[in-house]
Scaffold this motif. Sequence first.
Motif, mmCIF file in Angstrom:
data_model
loop_
_atom_site.group_PDB
_atom_site.id
_atom_site.type_symbol
_atom_site.label_atom_id
_atom_site.label_comp_id
_atom_site.label_asym_id
_atom_site.label_seq_id
_atom_site.Cartn_x
_atom_site.Cartn_y
_atom_site.Cartn_z
ATOM 1 N N ILE A 176 0.857 -1.183 0.000
ATOM 2 C CA ILE A 176 0.000 0.000 0.000
ATOM 3 C C ILE A 176 0.893 1.233 0.000
ATOM 4 C CG2 ILE A 176 -1.816 1.266 1.206
ATOM 5 C CD1 ILE A 176 -2.608 -1.415 2.524
ATOM 6 N N GLU A 177 0.773 2.027 -1.044
ATOM 7 C CA GLU A 177 1.569 3.241 -1.195
ATOM 8 C C GLU A 177 0.683 4.447 -0.916
ATOM 9 O OE1 GLU A 177 4.903 3.573 -2.338
ATOM 10 O OE2 GLU A 177 5.138 1.404 -2.111
ATOM 11 N N VAL A 178 1.013 5.215 0.114
ATOM 12 C CA VAL A 178 0.222 6.376 0.512
ATOM 13 C C VAL A 178 0.978 7.644 0.125
ATOM 14 C CG1 VAL A 178 -0.932 7.573 2.406
ATOM 15 C CG2 VAL A 178 -0.743 5.063 2.433
ATOM 16 N N LEU A 179 0.411 8.403 -0.793
ATOM 17 C CA LEU A 179 1.008 9.653 -1.268
ATOM 18 C C LEU A 179 0.197 10.811 -0.698
ATOM 19 C CD1 LEU A 179 1.404 8.652 -5.039
ATOM 20 C CD2 LEU A 179 2.912 8.119 -3.136
ATOM 21 N N CYS A 180 0.842 11.672 0.079
ATOM 22 C CA CYS A 180 0.109 12.763 0.732
ATOM 23 C C CYS A 180 0.806 14.096 0.497
ATOM 24 C CB CYS A 180 -0.085 12.489 2.220
ATOM 25 S SG CYS A 180 1.424 12.138 3.129
ATOM 26 N N GLU A 181 0.120 15.150 0.900
ATOM 27 C CA GLU A 181 0.530 16.505 0.530
ATOM 28 C C GLU A 181 1.721 17.010 1.332
ATOM 29 O OE1 GLU A 181 -1.701 20.861 0.109
ATOM 30 O OE2 GLU A 181 -2.836 19.054 0.571
ATOM 31 N N ASP A 182 1.804 16.622 2.607
ATOM 32 C CA ASP A 182 2.873 17.162 3.441
ATOM 33 C C ASP A 182 3.148 16.228 4.627
ATOM 34 O OD1 ASP A 182 0.781 17.627 5.273
ATOM 35 O OD2 ASP A 182 0.495 19.661 4.553
ATOM 36 N N LYS A 183 4.177 16.553 5.384
ATOM 37 C CA LYS A 183 4.594 15.706 6.497
ATOM 38 C C LYS A 183 3.565 15.667 7.620
ATOM 39 C CE LYS A 183 9.609 16.086 5.853
ATOM 40 N NZ LYS A 183 10.884 16.531 6.463
ATOM 41 N N SER A 184 2.821 16.757 7.814
ATOM 42 C CA SER A 184 1.855 16.783 8.919
ATOM 43 C C SER A 184 0.699 15.815 8.696
ATOM 44 C CB SER A 184 1.322 18.211 9.133
ATOM 45 O OG SER A 184 0.566 18.651 8.024
ATOM 46 N N SER A 185 0.507 15.360 7.450
ATOM 47 C CA SER A 185 -0.545 14.380 7.171
ATOM 48 C C SER A 185 -0.168 12.980 7.658
ATOM 49 C CB SER A 185 -0.825 14.306 5.664
ATOM 50 O OG SER A 185 -1.103 15.567 5.121
ATOM 51 N N VAL A 186 1.131 12.697 7.724
ATOM 52 C CA VAL A 186 1.577 11.330 7.953
ATOM 53 C C VAL A 186 1.136 10.765 9.300
ATOM 54 C CG1 VAL A 186 3.600 9.830 8.159
ATOM 55 C CG2 VAL A 186 3.486 11.519 6.320
ATOM 56 N N ILE A 217 2.579 -1.117 4.340
ATOM 57 C CA ILE A 217 2.119 0.225 4.007
ATOM 58 C C ILE A 217 3.279 1.213 4.120
ATOM 59 C CG2 ILE A 217 1.301 0.661 6.370
ATOM 60 C CD1 ILE A 217 -1.057 2.232 5.037
ATOM 61 N N TYR A 218 3.379 2.092 3.129
ATOM 62 C CA TYR A 218 4.470 3.050 3.051
ATOM 63 C C TYR A 218 3.886 4.445 2.822
ATOM 64 C CZ TYR A 218 7.053 -1.280 2.299
ATOM 65 O OH TYR A 218 7.563 -2.552 2.433
ATOM 66 N N TYR A 219 4.466 5.442 3.508
ATOM 67 C CA TYR A 219 3.947 6.808 3.453
ATOM 68 C C TYR A 219 4.962 7.709 2.756
ATOM 69 C CZ TYR A 219 0.700 4.963 6.894
ATOM 70 O OH TYR A 219 -0.247 4.198 7.529
ATOM 71 N N HIS A 220 4.460 8.524 1.824
ATOM 72 C CA HIS A 220 5.326 9.381 1.019
ATOM 73 C C HIS A 220 4.788 10.825 1.047
ATOM 74 C CE1 HIS A 220 7.126 5.678 -0.542
ATOM 75 N NE2 HIS A 220 5.897 5.257 -0.778
ATOM 76 N N LEU A 233 -1.890 -1.145 -3.936
ATOM 77 C CA LEU A 233 -2.997 -0.216 -3.702
ATOM 78 C C LEU A 233 -2.377 1.160 -3.490
ATOM 79 C CD1 LEU A 233 -5.857 0.714 -2.971
ATOM 80 C CD2 LEU A 233 -5.477 -0.161 -0.665
ATOM 81 N N ILE A 234 -2.748 2.106 -4.337
ATOM 82 C CA ILE A 234 -2.200 3.462 -4.255
ATOM 83 C C ILE A 234 -3.246 4.369 -3.614
ATOM 84 C CG2 ILE A 234 -1.164 5.375 -5.527
ATOM 85 C CD1 ILE A 234 -0.639 3.345 -7.817
ATOM 86 N N VAL A 235 -2.841 5.067 -2.564
ATOM 87 C CA VAL A 235 -3.723 5.968 -1.827
ATOM 88 C C VAL A 235 -3.198 7.389 -1.986
ATOM 89 C CG1 VAL A 235 -4.703 6.543 0.433
ATOM 90 C CG2 VAL A 235 -4.213 4.143 -0.146
ATOM 91 N N VAL A 236 -4.054 8.294 -2.427
ATOM 92 C CA VAL A 236 -3.677 9.707 -2.552
ATOM 93 C C VAL A 236 -4.586 10.536 -1.646
ATOM 94 C CG1 VAL A 236 -3.596 11.709 -4.088
ATOM 95 C CG2 VAL A 236 -2.782 9.489 -4.900
ATOM 96 N N VAL A 237 -3.964 11.364 -0.795
ATOM 97 C CA VAL A 237 -4.711 12.190 0.155
ATOM 98 C C VAL A 237 -4.191 13.619 0.093
ATOM 99 C CG1 VAL A 237 -5.310 12.553 2.584
ATOM 100 C CG2 VAL A 237 -5.072 10.222 1.696
ATOM 101 N N HIS A 238 -5.099 14.571 -0.026
ATOM 102 C CA HIS A 238 -4.688 15.974 0.071
ATOM 103 C C HIS A 238 -5.881 16.851 0.441
ATOM 104 C CE1 HIS A 238 -6.419 17.487 -3.742
ATOM 105 N NE2 HIS A 238 -5.998 16.376 -4.331
ATOM 106 N N ASP A 239 -5.602 18.110 0.717
ATOM 107 C CA ASP A 239 -6.624 19.081 1.098
ATOM 108 C C ASP A 239 -7.379 19.579 -0.136
ATOM 109 O OD1 ASP A 239 -5.425 18.826 3.562
ATOM 110 O OD2 ASP A 239 -4.494 20.815 3.541
ATOM 111 N N ALA A 240 -8.630 19.938 0.089
ATOM 112 C CA ALA A 240 -9.387 20.621 -0.971
ATOM 113 C C ALA A 240 -9.138 22.117 -0.941
ATOM 114 C CB ALA A 240 -10.881 20.348 -0.819
ATOM 115 N N ASP A 241 -8.738 22.648 0.227
ATOM 116 C CA ASP A 241 -8.618 24.093 0.419
ATOM 117 C C ASP A 241 -9.963 24.748 0.090
ATOM 118 O OD1 ASP A 241 -5.929 23.992 1.312
ATOM 119 O OD2 ASP A 241 -5.288 23.710 -0.743
ATOM 120 N N GLU A 242 -9.975 25.750 -0.764
ATOM 121 C CA GLU A 242 -11.237 26.417 -1.101
ATOM 122 C C GLU A 242 -11.833 25.893 -2.403
ATOM 123 O OE1 GLU A 242 -10.465 30.585 -1.087
ATOM 124 O OE2 GLU A 242 -10.083 30.676 1.068
#
Length: 229
Positions: free
Chosen positions: A3-13, A35-38, A82-91
């Motif tokens: 499981i590869e988790v790709l996120c926006e910044d370090k604070s998400s991890v 599971i790996y966090y990037h 399994l690729i997981v992408v997580v980020h903020d929607a902002d506005e």
Amino acid sequence: MRIEVLCEDKSSVPVLRQLLGAALEGRPRGQDHQIYYHPHRGLGFLAPDLKSRPIPSKSGLYDLLPAKLRAYQSLAPDHQILIVVVHDADENDPHAYYRQLEYLFRSLSPDHYFVIGIAVEELEAWLMGDFAAIQQAYPQADRDRWSRYQQDSVCGTWEELAYVLEGRKKAQQLIRLGYPAVGIYKGEWAQRIAPYMDARRNRSPSLQSFLQRFDAILTRAEGDIIRAN
């Protein structure tokens, strides 16, 4: 399954590590998942040509995502990722982000399972969804201020969390300072609150939607692997 988790910044991890780790603990026995966090340096922008090489000076999630998806497709086209992408929607419209990411996956990495998580408005909304966790990490947290927050609203979520955790005076100082100081505080808040988070009581609809999709896709992947063997 990897499981590869790709996120926006370090604070998400820390938040993702806690929530996804708990989700994996509840899986049926006999399923082996790594599971790996990037984390990346911000969201960045998609290049007009999705097949172009990333600009070396860019390190945002969207700057690198097309190339990473192409690499996953090329190096591991066996349905074991399994690729997981997580980020903020902002506005912005979270549904538009979802459709855009869905198109990227189906175009560039069609042989892999994927899960998309869009935090509305910011990932701090997922922290604000669990006041019990907030209170355990910050016993002095302002419950009255927290109770006035409308969950998953576009209202300056990290600023609201700052008021809840740090008090009015310090929050206003932090808002005036801006980045990079804000990024340091966001990382600290996530590190302290995440270990106490429990998805079962979290009020954030965007978090619940993400975790439901994660469970459903992982269940389907597990079933496919069993049938293939």
